[in-house]
Design a protein around this motif. Structure first.
Motif, PDB file in Angstrom:
ATOM      1  N   THR A  83       0.851  -1.198   0.000  1.00 15.47           N
ATOM      2  CA  THR A  83       0.000   0.000   0.000  1.00 15.47           C
ATOM      3  C   THR A  83       0.882   1.242   0.000  1.00 15.47           C
ATOM      4  OG1 THR A  83      -0.112   0.067   2.416  1.00 15.47           O
ATOM      5  CG2 THR A  83      -1.825  -1.195   1.282  1.00 15.47           C
ATOM      6  N   VAL A 112      -5.134   3.148   5.877  1.00 18.07           N
ATOM      7  CA  VAL A 112      -5.096   1.692   5.979  1.00 18.07           C
ATOM      8  C   VAL A 112      -5.532   1.254   7.375  1.00 18.07           C
ATOM      9  CG1 VAL A 112      -3.569  -0.314   5.959  1.00 18.07           C
ATOM     10  CG2 VAL A 112      -3.346   1.435   4.195  1.00 18.07           C
ATOM     11  N   ALA A 115      -9.295   1.673   7.569  1.00 15.12           N
ATOM     12  CA  ALA A 115      -9.982   0.665   6.755  1.00 15.12           C
ATOM     13  C   ALA A 115      -9.962  -0.693   7.446  1.00 15.12           C
ATOM     14  CB  ALA A 115      -9.316   0.577   5.380  1.00 15.12           C
ATOM     15  N   ALA A 116      -8.857  -1.028   8.102  1.00 14.22           N
ATOM     16  CA  ALA A 116      -8.791  -2.299   8.827  1.00 14.22           C
ATOM     17  C   ALA A 116      -9.766  -2.321   9.990  1.00 14.22           C
ATOM     18  CB  ALA A 116      -7.364  -2.542   9.307  1.00 14.22           C
ATOM     19  N   LYS A 228      -7.587  -6.299   4.707  1.00 14.41           N
ATOM     20  CA  LYS A 228      -7.249  -5.025   5.340  1.00 14.41           C
ATOM     21  C   LYS A 228      -6.256  -5.226   6.480  1.00 14.41           C
ATOM     22  CE  LYS A 228      -9.894  -2.600   2.680  1.00 14.41           C
ATOM     23  NZ  LYS A 228      -9.291  -1.711   1.654  1.00 14.41           N
ATOM     24  N   GLN A 231      -2.862  -5.787   4.987  1.00  8.79           N
ATOM     25  CA  GLN A 231      -2.275  -4.515   4.583  1.00  8.79           C
ATOM     26  C   GLN A 231      -1.771  -3.735   5.791  1.00  8.79           C
ATOM     27  OE1 GLN A 231      -5.409  -2.645   2.344  1.00  8.79           O
ATOM     28  NE2 GLN A 231      -4.939  -3.768   0.451  1.00  8.79           N
TER      29      GLN A 231
END
Length: 419
Positions: A83, A112, A115-116, A228, A231
């Motif tokens: 990412t 990130v 989003a996780a 996610k 990442q």
């Protein structure tokens, strides 16, 4: 008184003319003789030339190439950025020994991380919805089973009643109408009981279908949450394998994009050799042929594992898998020499490979006299060549001794003297 003798004067002139003619003839003869003399053979110091003797026997054809040691692909891990992120900490530098779980670099990306977190919350909500659906559907199914059980009980009682009325009718203790009424009711309840059973089956399939649909949503959210989380975990760059960190082209504060190469980790005990072989010699190189790689601190055996189909700068890249134990000091990017065995020619004439001369051609070599004090130029037809030897087809015989050194200085001489 002197008397003139003109005949003496004529005789003297005649003698002068004769001697002049004789002188001219002698001078011409000397000039012609001198012109026909061959120039003296040039002298060559014996210690400055390299000689070899023509032999007959088994000749091993080989090719040689220069190259370097590189890590084997299966024991190399290049780590790209998954990412967009910013480097906030570098924990290891190139040359460090690392384990699979060693963290090399820490990076940051708030998007990130958010989003996780969102994916985890959505997964929990979807799992809760699935569990709620299961409870509700199971409750509905239990109610339907209870209703079906009631109908089954009524059917059983009605059937028993009809059987009893039939026996009483046969004994003349019950009226015909009573028997038909109970029989009709039993048949009606039989139909209802069958329908309830089918309804239970249909409802069970409907429940399974709804649960499977919701389960698919849960799996979808679980996969998304896993992606996610992966990442997010990738922001802490780990080595992945045990080995040595050989490359880390990053700086603190650097902004990287997806696909940017972050680090390279290799296992130094698993190396291969990549050789550059001249394209004129590489045409006979085949996968599986044995090879010897010289690391200048020892040699190691190997086998050809790949031959590049392309040509770059007049050379072909040949990869050699090393099968023997590596010498001490062997490391990636170490310069090496490699020799590949092509084939063995049996019962052929061969001699050391001269300084100039390609295979399958006719070249000129100086063949030494029996006393080795002189050498004469002879044409020699040669065949297949190796690193240090070449096949002799015509022009030489076994035990002939020839000069292999560069003799281009004496291209105009047919013979030389060895001092």
């Amino acid at each position: 008184m002197d008397i003139a003798r003109p005949e003496f004067k004529r005789q003297k002139r005649r003698r002068q003319i004769i001697w002049s003619a004789i002188g001219i003839v002698c001078l011409g003869a000397a000039t012609i003789g001198i012109s026909r003399l061959k120039p003296a053979a040039p002298e060559v110091e014996r210690s400055t030339v390299w000689t070899d003797t023509v032999k007959r026997g088994s000749m091993l054809r080989q090719v040689r190439g220069l190259g370097s040691l590189i890590p084997s692909q299966e024991f190399t891990r290049q780590i790209p950025a998954e990412t967009e992120a910013t480097v906030i900490r570098i924990l290891k530098l190139p040359g460090s020994e690392v384990q699979a779980d060693t963290i090399l670099v820490e990076m940051s990306n708030p998007q990130v991380e958010q989003a996780a977190l969102d994916a985890r919350l959505q997964l929990r909500a979807t799992e809760a919805a699935l569990e709620s659906m299961r409870v509700r559907l199971q409750s509905d199914l239990m109610n339907q089973r209870a209703a079906a059980a009631t109908v089954t009980s009524d059917y059983t009682q009605a059937k028993l009643r009809a059987d009893m009325d039939k026996q009483l009718r046969e004994l003349g203790l019950a009226a015909e109408i009573t028997y038909k009424t109970s029989q009709t009711k039993a048949e009606e309840l039989a139909i209802r009981n069958s329908l309830e059973g089918e309804r239970l089956d249909i409802n069970q399939k409907a429940i399974d279908s709804q649960v499977a649909e919701q389960q698919a949503k849960v799996e979808q959210m679980r996969a998304l949450a896993g992606l996610k989380q992966k990442q997010l975990d990738a922001l802490k760059v780990k080595a992945g394998i045990e080995g040595v960190l050989v490359d880390l082209p990053l700086q603190v504060g650097q902004h990287v994009l997806p696909g940017t190469m972050l680090a390279k980790v290799v296992q130094p005990n698993h190396l291969m050799a990549t050789l550059k072989v001249a394209e004129t010699q590489a045409r006979d190189v085949q996968i599986g042929q044995p090879a010897i790689v010289d690391t200048h601190n020892g040699t190691v055996a190997g086998n050809v594992m790949r031959v590049d189909p392309g040509v770059q700068n007049g050379t072909v890249t040949v990869d050699v898998k090393l099968t023997g134990e590596l010498p001490r000091g062997a490391r990636p990017d170490l310069s090496v020499d490699g020799t590949i065995d092509l084939e063995r020619l049996e019962n052929v004439l061969y001699v050391g490979r001269p300084a100039f001369g390609q295979e399958n051609s006719t070249i000129s070599l100086f063949r030494l006299d029996s006393d080795e004090k002189g050498a004469v130029r002879v044409p020699v037809k040669v065949g297949r060549a190796s690193v240090n030897s070449i096949q002799v087809l015509e022009g030489l015989h076994e035990r002939d001794m020839v000069i292999l050194s560069d003799m281009s200085r004496w291209d105009s001489a047919e013979r030389v003297r060895l001092d």
